[in-house]
Structures are given as structure tokens and as C-alpha cells.
Design a protein around this motif. Structure first.
Motif, mmCIF file in Angstrom:
data_model
loop_
_atom_site.group_PDB
_atom_site.id
_atom_site.type_symbol
_atom_site.label_atom_id
_atom_site.label_comp_id
_atom_site.label_asym_id
_atom_site.label_seq_id
_atom_site.Cartn_x
_atom_site.Cartn_y
_atom_site.Cartn_z
ATOM 1 N N ASP A 196 0.820 -1.213 0.000
ATOM 2 C CA ASP A 196 0.000 0.000 0.000
ATOM 3 C C ASP A 196 0.854 1.263 0.000
ATOM 4 O OD1 ASP A 196 -2.239 -1.575 0.030
ATOM 5 O OD2 ASP A 196 -2.500 -1.479 2.212
ATOM 6 N N ASP A 197 2.094 1.162 0.494
ATOM 7 C CA ASP A 197 2.938 2.343 0.646
ATOM 8 C C ASP A 197 3.936 2.526 -0.486
ATOM 9 O OD1 ASP A 197 1.674 2.745 3.097
ATOM 10 O OD2 ASP A 197 3.156 1.525 4.172
ATOM 11 N N ARG A 198 3.941 1.625 -1.461
ATOM 12 C CA ARG A 198 4.957 1.687 -2.502
ATOM 13 C C ARG A 198 4.344 1.566 -3.885
ATOM 14 N NH1 ARG A 198 10.386 1.362 -1.410
ATOM 15 N NH2 ARG A 198 10.899 1.341 0.812
ATOM 16 N N ASP A 199 5.150 1.923 -4.876
ATOM 17 C CA ASP A 199 4.716 1.840 -6.259
ATOM 18 C C ASP A 199 4.436 0.387 -6.630
ATOM 19 O OD1 ASP A 199 4.542 3.079 -9.047
ATOM 20 O OD2 ASP A 199 6.033 1.498 -9.340
ATOM 21 N N PRO A 200 3.305 0.122 -7.294
ATOM 22 C CA PRO A 200 2.954 -1.271 -7.629
ATOM 23 C C PRO A 200 4.021 -1.975 -8.463
ATOM 24 C CG PRO A 200 1.054 0.158 -7.938
ATOM 25 C CD PRO A 200 2.225 1.054 -7.660
ATOM 26 N N GLU A 201 4.618 -1.268 -9.426
ATOM 27 C CA GLU A 201 5.635 -1.903 -10.259
ATOM 28 C C GLU A 201 6.858 -2.288 -9.428
ATOM 29 O OE1 GLU A 201 6.545 0.583 -13.544
ATOM 30 O OE2 GLU A 201 4.601 0.283 -14.538
ATOM 31 N N GLU A 202 7.210 -1.441 -8.479
ATOM 32 C CA GLU A 202 8.345 -1.759 -7.616
ATOM 33 C C GLU A 202 8.035 -2.974 -6.748
ATOM 34 O OE1 GLU A 202 11.286 0.592 -4.550
ATOM 35 O OE2 GLU A 202 9.124 0.850 -4.303
ATOM 36 N N MET A 203 6.802 -3.057 -6.265
ATOM 37 C CA MET A 203 6.421 -4.187 -5.414
ATOM 38 C C MET A 203 6.402 -5.490 -6.220
ATOM 39 S SD MET A 203 6.373 -2.984 -2.544
ATOM 40 C CE MET A 203 6.081 -4.620 -1.881
ATOM 41 N N VAL A 204 5.996 -5.403 -7.489
ATOM 42 C CA VAL A 204 6.022 -6.604 -8.333
ATOM 43 C C VAL A 204 7.468 -7.069 -8.518
ATOM 44 C CG1 VAL A 204 5.614 -7.475 -10.661
ATOM 45 C CG2 VAL A 204 3.847 -6.149 -9.505
ATOM 46 N N ARG A 205 8.387 -6.121 -8.716
ATOM 47 C CA ARG A 205 9.804 -6.490 -8.873
ATOM 48 C C ARG A 205 10.339 -7.121 -7.592
ATOM 49 N NH1 ARG A 205 9.985 -1.510 -11.755
ATOM 50 N NH2 ARG A 205 10.719 -0.417 -9.887
ATOM 51 N N ILE A 206 9.968 -6.554 -6.449
ATOM 52 C CA ILE A 206 10.422 -7.118 -5.175
ATOM 53 C C ILE A 206 9.853 -8.516 -4.983
ATOM 54 C CG2 ILE A 206 10.250 -6.881 -2.663
ATOM 55 C CD1 ILE A 206 10.328 -3.844 -3.060
ATOM 56 N N LEU A 207 8.547 -8.658 -5.286
ATOM 57 C CA LEU A 207 7.906 -9.963 -5.110
ATOM 58 C C LEU A 207 8.530 -11.005 -6.040
ATOM 59 C CD1 LEU A 207 5.709 -11.729 -3.877
ATOM 60 C CD2 LEU A 207 4.129 -10.897 -5.630
ATOM 61 N N ASN A 208 8.744 -10.634 -7.298
ATOM 62 C CA ASN A 208 9.344 -11.590 -8.236
ATOM 63 C C ASN A 208 10.758 -11.966 -7.819
ATOM 64 O OD1 ASN A 208 7.094 -11.752 -9.860
ATOM 65 N ND2 ASN A 208 7.767 -10.150 -11.267
ATOM 66 N N ARG A 209 11.477 -11.018 -7.279
ATOM 67 C CA ARG A 209 12.839 -11.300 -6.802
ATOM 68 C C ARG A 209 12.797 -12.280 -5.635
ATOM 69 N NH1 ARG A 209 17.053 -6.411 -5.464
ATOM 70 N NH2 ARG A 209 18.872 -7.684 -4.857
ATOM 71 N N TYR A 210 11.842 -12.060 -4.747
ATOM 72 C CA TYR A 210 11.678 -12.978 -3.614
ATOM 73 C C TYR A 210 11.268 -14.369 -4.094
ATOM 74 C CZ TYR A 210 8.710 -15.305 -0.156
ATOM 75 O OH TYR A 210 8.102 -16.243 0.643
ATOM 76 N N LEU A 211 10.289 -14.427 -4.997
ATOM 77 C CA LEU A 211 9.810 -15.721 -5.493
ATOM 78 C C LEU A 211 10.905 -16.462 -6.256
ATOM 79 C CD1 LEU A 211 6.205 -14.767 -6.689
ATOM 80 C CD2 LEU A 211 6.842 -15.987 -4.607
ATOM 81 N N GLU A 212 11.711 -15.732 -7.010
ATOM 82 C CA GLU A 212 12.808 -16.367 -7.741
ATOM 83 C C GLU A 212 13.816 -16.993 -6.784
ATOM 84 O OE1 GLU A 212 16.232 -15.244 -11.090
ATOM 85 O OE2 GLU A 212 14.920 -13.689 -10.252
ATOM 86 N N THR A 213 14.125 -16.268 -5.703
ATOM 87 C CA THR A 213 15.072 -16.789 -4.713
ATOM 88 C C THR A 213 14.518 -18.045 -4.044
ATOM 89 O OG1 THR A 213 15.916 -14.556 -4.289
ATOM 90 C CG2 THR A 213 16.367 -16.240 -2.620
ATOM 91 N N MET A 214 13.246 -17.994 -3.653
ATOM 92 C CA MET A 214 12.655 -19.143 -2.969
ATOM 93 C C MET A 214 12.493 -20.333 -3.918
ATOM 94 S SD MET A 214 12.378 -18.159 0.116
ATOM 95 C CE MET A 214 13.780 -17.060 -0.111
ATOM 96 N N THR A 215 12.153 -20.050 -5.178
ATOM 97 C CA THR A 215 11.979 -21.139 -6.147
ATOM 98 C C THR A 215 13.271 -21.906 -6.331
ATOM 99 O OG1 THR A 215 10.220 -19.948 -7.315
ATOM 100 C CG2 THR A 215 11.379 -21.661 -8.540
ATOM 101 N N LYS A 216 14.383 -21.197 -6.408
ATOM 102 C CA LYS A 216 15.675 -21.869 -6.571
ATOM 103 C C LYS A 216 15.961 -22.800 -5.397
ATOM 104 C CE LYS A 216 20.567 -21.060 -7.504
ATOM 105 N NZ LYS A 216 20.982 -22.083 -6.534
ATOM 106 N N VAL A 217 15.689 -22.313 -4.176
ATOM 107 C CA VAL A 217 15.933 -23.148 -2.993
ATOM 108 C C VAL A 217 15.028 -24.380 -3.020
ATOM 109 C CG1 VAL A 217 15.848 -23.240 -0.470
ATOM 110 C CG2 VAL A 217 16.677 -21.176 -1.615
ATOM 111 N N ILE A 218 13.754 -24.175 -3.339
ATOM 112 C CA ILE A 218 12.799 -25.293 -3.371
ATOM 113 C C ILE A 218 13.221 -26.333 -4.404
ATOM 114 C CG2 ILE A 218 10.412 -25.920 -3.925
ATOM 115 C CD1 ILE A 218 9.617 -23.155 -2.734
ATOM 116 N N HIS A 219 13.653 -25.889 -5.564
ATOM 117 C CA HIS A 219 14.103 -26.827 -6.601
ATOM 118 C C HIS A 219 15.354 -27.573 -6.163
ATOM 119 C CE1 HIS A 219 11.803 -24.751 -10.142
ATOM 120 N NE2 HIS A 219 11.017 -25.409 -9.317
ATOM 121 N N ASP A 220 16.236 -26.900 -5.423
ATOM 122 C CA ASP A 220 17.447 -27.569 -4.937
ATOM 123 C C ASP A 220 17.098 -28.752 -4.035
ATOM 124 O OD1 ASP A 220 19.059 -25.846 -6.314
ATOM 125 O OD2 ASP A 220 19.493 -24.539 -4.614
ATOM 126 N N TYR A 221 15.966 -28.648 -3.331
ATOM 127 C CA TYR A 221 15.551 -29.728 -2.432
ATOM 128 C C TYR A 221 14.476 -30.619 -3.073
ATOM 129 C CZ TYR A 221 18.257 -27.565 1.268
ATOM 130 O OH TYR A 221 19.302 -27.074 2.025
#
Length: 484
Positions: A196-221
Motif C-alpha cells: 500500500d505504501d509503494r509503487d505497484p511496479e516496484e512491489m512486483v519487482r520485489i515480489l518476483n525477486r523474492y519468489l525467484e530466490t525461494m523457487t531456486k531453494v525449493i528446486h534444490d531440495y
């Protein structure tokens, strides 16, 4: 293709003769029969027409036999060489090329022919080359299409699930099978309010960055991501095929996800971005997994109470915490380090939910997280008026409750309010205080403990979300108030 037989071309295999044997044997016996007929005919003619005696007929027959042998040898030698050069060798070359054919390396498939090779054999080689070119092109197109499907749908489903659907004859059929799995549910704390406090495009980039990091870890296991639910991730261990270490891998994956998020947060701070906090719940049990839906719209997923329980377990976590259900803990007991179990009665459940906060896992993973200990956190007695609301899920479930802070820490608060809240209750609060045009944003937390002191109900809260500017200001106040 690989050669399925070790026999050289033209040699009989499994009782089936080759072209060399058929041609040579066929010519030999036919010449022999013709010569035998000529021999018998000549002897009979000589005997009838010339009234030759037995001795004369015998030597006549011997001369004929010798002549037949000479003719037979001459024909076999010359005709065999002719047949080998003009028919047998070209056909054996085609056969050998077929046996060693490798679609991945079609250049090894060239068949050399003499300049005077028969027209029909040249046509066979030419037709064969055209047919193989067409087959190779079709095979390559099919392979490219399959790889495209795997790569494309592998971004929406796990690669192992896509392989199961594509390779199984019944992969598209509606239905499922009962199977024991371990479900991992992760969710970010306060991400909706951060958005709610940030630009939507910036939040999408942050979310995708987080999801990419977690996806890599999940695939490793070798976990299977069933779906992204906003900033939540539903991961399954045990599909498409169960493995004995599903529960242990899930716990190790969860701890590594927390460790990876801490590393990501350090990068985010350096880039001036907000940090993230994640809670993870894990549960093990039986589900029905397979193609769910209808012929018009199908989803590969799982159904069962174990998913709901994992979500409920996750809802009781604070940032940086991994909680595992009792069924999961029974399977990893002795291989993980866990704090004392916590028991909570959830709405819709007939018995209390028992969860174990896991902080470390042993070999072969050897992952340990810093234990969350609010008692050791730097904090100071700072009194600020506050307004508090009890939450149920994302919804406010109470009237405004007024109170006061007693102790402030970077990640924990102690507050006095007139209403008793049960441990693990989610709350939203506002510090009713502004300084130098800085006003605090909403703070989200979870009640950890309640005790009565001097007739007041004191609640100890773990902060699950606070904007970075508020956290920095509290850190400054705590440092300023600390004894020199």
C-alpha cells in the motif's frame, strides 16, 4: 538407433538367411539342376540313338560330369563376383547404414555407390535418403515441440509433473490417487500493507525477486511448487512419487529458505529496499493428488486436510520461524533441533494443534538458524500511547483497544491493555505519537505471552511487520535510552 544385432550384414540371424546366401545358393542349385537334367538327357539320348554299351556310356557320363563341374565352377566364380558387385554389396551397404543409423548424427549415413550401380539400387538409396530426411525433420520438430511444452508448462508446473502428464497414457485423465505427502506453506508478513505504501511496479519487482530466490531453494531440495498464492508459496514434497526423506527434505528446505531470505534482505538494505519477513508451516499427511476439475478446465493439484492444517500452522508463525506439525515432527525426530512444542486451539478443529519450532537440521544438510529470543533483544522502557485491533486473518475482528507501551525492542514490544488476548493472536497497532512530522505507520504483531503485573494485563508481542523507517527510529530511541 542402435544396432540390435551383432551379426555382420548378409549373415543369417536367428535362422533368417541374408541376401548373399539367398542369391548364391539360389544360383548354385538352379545351375546344378540344369546341368543334372542335361547330363541325364545326354546319356539317355546317347543310349537310345547310338545303342552305346555300358562302358562307353559310363565314360561318356564321366566326361559330361567333368564338363558340368567346370561350367559350374566358372559360373559360380564369375556370377558370384558379378552379383556381389552389382547387387549384394550395394544392398548390404544399405542394410549396414540402416543398422548404424543415428538420427542425431545423420552425416554418418552416406552410402557410397559405384558409378555403374544399377538404376533401381540408386533409386532405393535416393528414396531412402529423402525418407530419412523427412523423418529426421519430423522427429526434430516433434522434439522441439515437446521441449517447448516442457519448458513452457514447466514454468507453471514442476518439470516432474509435466513429464508425468506427457509421458503417461492417462496423464490427461481427470482423477487422482491417494498419497502421503509433506506440505510446506510459506507466507510473507505484512506484504499487503507494504504494497500500500509503494509503487505497484516496484512491489512486483520485489515480489518476483523474492519468489525467484525461494523457487531456486525449493528446486534444490526437489520440492514441487503447487502454486503461488500472492506472496504465499504452496510446496509439496512427495509428488509425483513419494520418497522416504520427504519430511526431512521439507524441513531442510524451509530452514534454507529462511537463510536465503536473510541473505536477500542484506542485499535489499544495501539497495534501499524494504526487508521481508517470512513464516513457514509444514505438515505431513494423506492427500488426493492428480488432475482436478473438468474436461474444459483442469488443474494438477492436491486435496486434503493436510493442506489446510499446513496453512493454519503457518498462520501461527512469526517472521523467520519454521513450525512443523506433529506428524512431520514424528518423522524427523532426532534429526532436527526444535524448541518446546506450542499448542493452539484453532477454529474448526476438534483438538489442539501441536507445533514444533524447528531451528536446525542435522546431516546431510547441517543448517541452523539463530533462535528467536525476545528476552535477549536490546529493549528499553519507553511509554507511548497506542491503539490496537485484534485480527482474524486479514480482517479486523474487534473494536479499538487503547493502551500503552512499556518496553520497546526492534522486533518485540511489551504493552499494557485492559483486554486479555490469547497467545498467538494476531494484532494491528498504531503508536499514537508523531515527532518531527514522523508518524508511525501500522505495526503488525503476534501475541506471545500474557501476564498480570501490578493489576495490569501485560502482553508480549513479536513484531511481524513494521516499515523500515519506523524500525530505524525505534532502534535510534533504544540506543539513545541505553545506559552509556
Amino acid at each position: 538407433m542402435e544396432n540390435e544385432s551383432s551379426d555382420p550384414p548378409g549373415k543369417p540371424s536367428a535362422g533368417i538367411p541374408g541376401i548373399r546366401y539367398i542369391l548364391v545358393a539360389g544360383v548354385f542349385w538352379r545351375i546344378l539342376i540344369i546341368e543334372a537334367v542335361l547330363l541325364v538327357g545326354s546319356v539317355l539320348y546317347r543310349m537310345v540313338s547310338e545303342n552305346a554299351g555300358p562302358v562307353e556310356l559310363f565314360w561318356y557320363a564321366v566326361r559330361i560330369v567333368l564338363l558340368v563341374i567346370i561350367i559350374l565352377l566358372f559360373m559360380m566364380i564369375t556370377l558370384r563376383r558379378f552379383l556381389e558387385k552389382k547387387i549384394i554389396q550395394p544392398l548390404e551397404a544399405v542394410s549396414a547404414a540402416n543398422l548404424r543409423l543415428d538420427v542425431a548424427n545423420p552425416q554418418v549415413d552416406n552410402i557410397p555407390l559405384d558409378a555403374d550401380a544399377a538404376l533401381e539400387i540408386r533409386d532405393i538409396v535416393k528414396t531412402r535418403s529423402k525418407m530419412l530426411d523427412a523423418l529426421i525433420k519430423v522427429s526434430q520438430q516433434r522434439l522441439n515441440l515437446v521441449n517447448f511444452i516442457r519448458d513452457t508448462f514447466g514454468r507453471y508446473l514442476s518439470r516432474s509433473i509435466v513429464n508425468e502428464i506427457l509421458e503417461s497414457p492417462n496423464g490427461r485423465n481427470i482423477g487422482g490417487r491417494r498419497q502421503t505427502v509433506t506440505v510446506l506453506m510459506s507466507d510473507l508478513r505484512g506484504f499487503s500493507d507494504l504494497s500500500d505504501d509503494r509503487d505497484p511496479e516496484e512491489m512486483v519487482r520485489i515480489l518476483n525477486r523474492y519468489l525467484e530466490t525461494m523457487t531456486k531453494v525449493i528446486h534444490d531440495y526437489e520440492g514441487v511448487i503447487d502454486e503461488f498464492i500472492g506472496d504465499a508459496i504452496l510446496t509439496v514434497f512427495g509428488i509425483p512419487e513419494p520418497r522416504p526423506d520427504d519430511s526431512l527434505r521439507a524441513v531442510a528446505c524451509a530452514l534454507d529458505m529462511q537463510r536465503a531470505l536473510a541473505h536477500l534482505n542484506r542485499q535489499m538494505v544495501q539497495e534501499g529496499l524494504p526487508t521481508l519477513e517470512m513464516g513457514i508451516g509444514i505438515n505431513t499427511g494423506a492427500v488426493v493428488v492428480g488432475n482436478l476439475g473438468s474436461e474444459a478446465r483442469t488443474k494438477y493439484g492436491l486435496v486434503g486436510s493436510v493442506v489446510n492444517v499446513a496453512s493454519r500452522i503457518e498462520s501461527n508463525t512469526v517472521g523467520g520461524q519454521v513450525l512443523v506439525g506433529e506428524a512431520t515432527y514424528d518423522q524427523v525426530r532426532g534429526k532436527v533441533t526444535a524448541q518446546s512444542p506450542m499448542t493452539v486451539m484453532m477454529k474448526g478443529f476438534k483438538k489442539p494443534l501441536v507445533c514444533y519450532p524447528v531451528t536446525a537440521v542435522g546431516a546431510p544438510y547441517d543448517i541452523a538458524l539463530p533462535e528467536i529470543d525476545e528476552h535477549r533483544e536490546a529493549r528499553q522502557e519507553i511509554r507511548l500511547p497506542l491503539a490496537l485491533w485484534r485480527l482474524e486473518g486479514k480482517k479486523v475482528a474487534s473494536e479499538t483497544i487503547s493502551g500503552e507501551t512499556r518496553y520497546l525492542g526492534e522486533s518485540s514490544l511489551e504493552i499494557d491493555i485492559p483486554v486479555r488476548l490469547e497467545p498467538l493472536t494476531d494484532v494491528k497497532l498504531q503508536l499514537v505519537f508523531c515527532q518531527d512530522v514522523h508518524c508511525f505507520s501500522d505495526i503488525y504483531g503476534k501475541v506471545l505471552a500474557v501476564e498480570t503485573q501490578n493489576g495490569r494485563l501485560r502482553h508480549r508481542l513479536r513484531v511481524t511487520y513494521m516499515v523500515q523507517d519506523d524500525r530505524e527510529l525505534l532502534r535510534k530511541w533504544i540506543a539513545d535510552a541505553s545506559p552509556s
